[in-house]
Design an enzyme around this catalytic site. Structure first.
Site, PDB file in Angstrom:
ATOM      1  N   ARG A  85     -40.095  68.392  15.793  1.00 54.11           N
ATOM      2  CA  ARG A  85     -39.924  69.579  16.836  1.00 54.11           C
ATOM      3  C   ARG A  85     -39.101  69.072  18.133  1.00 54.11           C
ATOM      4  O   ARG A  85     -39.318  68.183  18.903  1.00 54.11           O
ATOM      5  CB  ARG A  85     -41.314  69.928  17.343  1.00 54.11           C
ATOM      6  CG  ARG A  85     -41.431  71.030  18.253  1.00 54.11           C
ATOM      7  CD  ARG A  85     -42.554  71.192  19.021  1.00 54.11           C
ATOM      8  NE  ARG A  85     -42.682  72.679  19.347  1.00 54.11           N
ATOM      9  CZ  ARG A  85     -43.737  73.290  19.129  1.00 54.11           C
ATOM     10  NH1 ARG A  85     -44.868  72.682  18.879  1.00 54.11           N
ATOM     11  NH2 ARG A  85     -43.777  74.368  19.533  1.00 54.11           N
ATOM     12  N   ARG A 138     -49.037  77.777  35.191  1.00 52.53           N
ATOM     13  CA  ARG A 138     -47.859  78.397  35.644  1.00 52.53           C
ATOM     14  C   ARG A 138     -48.081  79.997  35.795  1.00 52.53           C
ATOM     15  O   ARG A 138     -48.763  80.671  35.183  1.00 52.53           O
ATOM     16  CB  ARG A 138     -46.878  78.432  34.359  1.00 52.53           C
ATOM     17  CG  ARG A 138     -46.265  76.995  34.041  1.00 52.53           C
ATOM     18  CD  ARG A 138     -45.495  77.038  32.637  1.00 52.53           C
ATOM     19  NE  ARG A 138     -46.427  76.236  31.942  1.00 52.53           N
ATOM     20  CZ  ARG A 138     -46.037  76.355  30.468  1.00 52.53           C
ATOM     21  NH1 ARG A 138     -44.709  76.595  29.952  1.00 52.53           N
ATOM     22  NH2 ARG A 138     -46.613  75.573  29.621  1.00 52.53           N
ATOM     23  N   HIS A 197     -41.732  78.294  22.098  1.00 54.38           N
ATOM     24  CA  HIS A 197     -42.715  78.671  21.122  1.00 54.38           C
ATOM     25  C   HIS A 197     -42.060  79.099  19.887  1.00 54.38           C
ATOM     26  O   HIS A 197     -42.765  79.909  19.141  1.00 54.38           O
ATOM     27  CB  HIS A 197     -43.725  79.631  21.628  1.00 54.38           C
ATOM     28  CG  HIS A 197     -44.446  78.955  22.596  1.00 54.38           C
ATOM     29  ND1 HIS A 197     -45.187  79.692  23.732  1.00 54.38           N
ATOM     30  CD2 HIS A 197     -45.127  77.621  23.002  1.00 54.38           C
ATOM     31  CE1 HIS A 197     -45.733  78.848  24.512  1.00 54.38           C
ATOM     32  NE2 HIS A 197     -45.717  77.723  24.114  1.00 54.38           N
ATOM     33  N   GLU A 200     -47.659  75.554  13.304  1.00 54.74           N
ATOM     34  CA  GLU A 200     -46.255  75.072  13.577  1.00 54.74           C
ATOM     35  C   GLU A 200     -45.608  74.012  12.848  1.00 54.74           C
ATOM     36  O   GLU A 200     -44.645  73.963  12.303  1.00 54.74           O
ATOM     37  CB  GLU A 200     -46.237  74.786  15.104  1.00 54.74           C
ATOM     38  CG  GLU A 200     -46.426  75.927  15.913  1.00 54.74           C
ATOM     39  CD  GLU A 200     -46.674  75.715  17.461  1.00 54.74           C
ATOM     40  OE1 GLU A 200     -47.956  75.197  17.537  1.00 54.74           O
ATOM     41  OE2 GLU A 200     -45.787  75.768  18.211  1.00 54.74           O
ATOM     42  N   ASN A 203     -44.174  65.810  16.547  1.00 56.06           N
ATOM     43  CA  ASN A 203     -44.305  66.666  17.636  1.00 56.06           C
ATOM     44  C   ASN A 203     -44.384  65.500  18.780  1.00 56.06           C
ATOM     45  O   ASN A 203     -45.547  65.245  19.090  1.00 56.06           O
ATOM     46  CB  ASN A 203     -45.397  67.412  17.726  1.00 56.06           C
ATOM     47  CG  ASN A 203     -44.891  68.383  18.730  1.00 56.06           C
ATOM     48  OD1 ASN A 203     -44.117  68.287  19.713  1.00 56.06           O
ATOM     49  ND2 ASN A 203     -45.634  69.768  18.889  1.00 56.06           N
TER      50      ASN A 203
END
Ligand code: AMP
Length: 394
Positions: free
Chosen positions: A90, A238, A179, A381, A7
């Site tokens: 990823r 955010r 995601h 993940e 990743n």
């Protein structure tokens, strides 16, 4: 088959080496703060735990250091690089093109580069990770697992914005969702756990970035992030959903330029903008001591999540389970309690005692009479990427 999962971010490379299909984790770690004098390298196996501070100039050097450790006589877990059959990468943005995990070819690399326009912070370092990995593991198959792929099943009714059609058809302006690897993994775990043939599940990935997915019969049908990962829930820094009229007001009346607006909404807003803290642990501690801004930020975050739960239960016309995952979802019993409070109309009834424990494995935290199951499922993940790469190559 040994699969290395990578990743690659702007200044970091996270990795795991897994033995598949046994799903045995052989080692994991990270090269962080790449590009500085004080880069960090961590490497963990069953018996070794190494933390080093050193200068890592670029991604190539970072991955080289990781390979040296993988091959090391004392702490290594492989004898030769050729033992690694595949490298699973990823990739955040796969545009309208990639709905599945894909073997990386020159054409796929070109597309990943081209989608950098849609994910300028993520796709370039993902691409860099692929190039470096091709050089270091020439014999391995390189596989791309796209974060957007799981959301390719979102129907037009939910993936289009009500703006001129041309922008969707010619410029790909639509909901892509993010995601995806995490939402896919936890929803599949939930379906297996619930043993349902038909299912209506809402997955809540609450970490630094936060997003929710409506998953019907195993497929993503709606999602809170959109064209970019800025939409939807309140996140660390955010804003999530805002009235876009605010942007024009900031520019026209308050003298902001677009760079400043971008920074404001993505780096200075969310929990950070509301409280001065971005980490939920700090906000919970402050709220406990009576900080009213922190208390309000917690309530606002939970309120936004509740609105999405209500919306997704409505569009699925029912709800079997909600699933909490990622840093906040797995660890914050307060956030889980706030989200599930006063939701008996929807059939959600949290068991406070069960909610108080954080477990490594799947955990059911609803009362026996709750119509909707409330599950905490740790996201994995890297394992999901390895599973998908293994499936593709088998
Ligand atoms: P992730 O992006 O999944 O690594 O999640 C990171 C976020 O999880 C952090 O910024 C924290 O806000 C949150 N987090 C991690 N542990 C806890 C905890 N024990 N309680 C509350 N929040 C936590």
């Amino acid at each position: 088959m040994k699969i290395l999962v990578i990743n690659s971010g702007s200044s970091s490379i996270k990795f795991q080496l897994l033995q598949m299909p046994a799903e045995q984790l052989l080692c994991k770690g990270m090269a962080d703060r790449i590009g500085g004098q004080d880069s960090q390298l961590s490497y963990k196996t069953e018996t070794a735990n190494i933390q080093e501070t050193l200068a890592i100039e670029n991604h190539k050097q970072g991955l080289q250091k990781i390979v040296e450790l993988l091959l090391d006589k004392e702490v290594g877990v492989i004898g030769d690089k050729s033992e690694i059959t595949a490298v699973g990468h990823r990739v955040v943005q796969g545009g309208q093109l990639f709905s599945e995990t894909t073997l990386i070819t020159d054409r796929v690399k070109q597309e990943i580069q081209a989608f950098a326009d849609l994910a300028p912070l993520h796709n370039p370092p993902n691409y860099e990770g692929i190039l470096v990995s091709e050089q270091l593991f020439p014999a391995a198959r390189q596989v791309a697992v796209f974060d957007t792929a799981f959301h390719q099943t979102i129907p037009e009714i939910a993936n289009q914005y009500a703006i001129p059609k041309k922008l969707y058809l010619e410029y790909g302006i639509q909901v892509y969702g993010f995601h995806g690897v995490s939402h896919q993994y936890v929803s599949q775990q939930a379906i297996k756990y619930l043993a349902l043939r038909k299912s209506k599940i809402i997955t809540l990935h609450l970490g630094n970035g936060c997003s929710m997915t409506a998953v019907k019969d195993g497929q993503s049908i709606d999602h809170s992030m959109g064209f970019t990962p800025s939409n939807g829930l309140i996140m660390g820094s955010r804003s999530g959903d805002i009235d876009h009229g605010i942007i024009f007001h900031l520019v026209d009346k308050l003298g902001y330029d677009l760079d400043k607006v971008n920074t404001l909404l993505n780096k200075e807003s969310g929990l950070l903008g509301l409280t001065g803290f971005r980490d939920l642990r700090d906000i919970e501690a402050q709220a406990e001591q009576g900080n009213a801004d922190c208390r309000l930020a917690l309530d606002m975050s939970a309120y936004r999540i509740k609105k999405y739960i209500g919306a997704y239960a409505a569009v699925m016309n029912g709800l079997d389970a909600i699933v909490f995952t990622a840093g906040i979802g797995e660890n914050s019993r307060l956030m889980r309690a706030l989200v599930c409070a006063d939701m008996d109309f929807l059939g959600i009834d949290l068991d406070e005692t069960k909610n108080a424990h954080n477990a490594e494995a799947i955990q059911e935290i609803n009362t026996p009479s709750s119509k909707v199951k409330v599950l905490v499922i740790p996201t994995k993940e890297e394992l999901e990427i390895a599973r998908q790469a293994h499936k593709l190559l088998s």
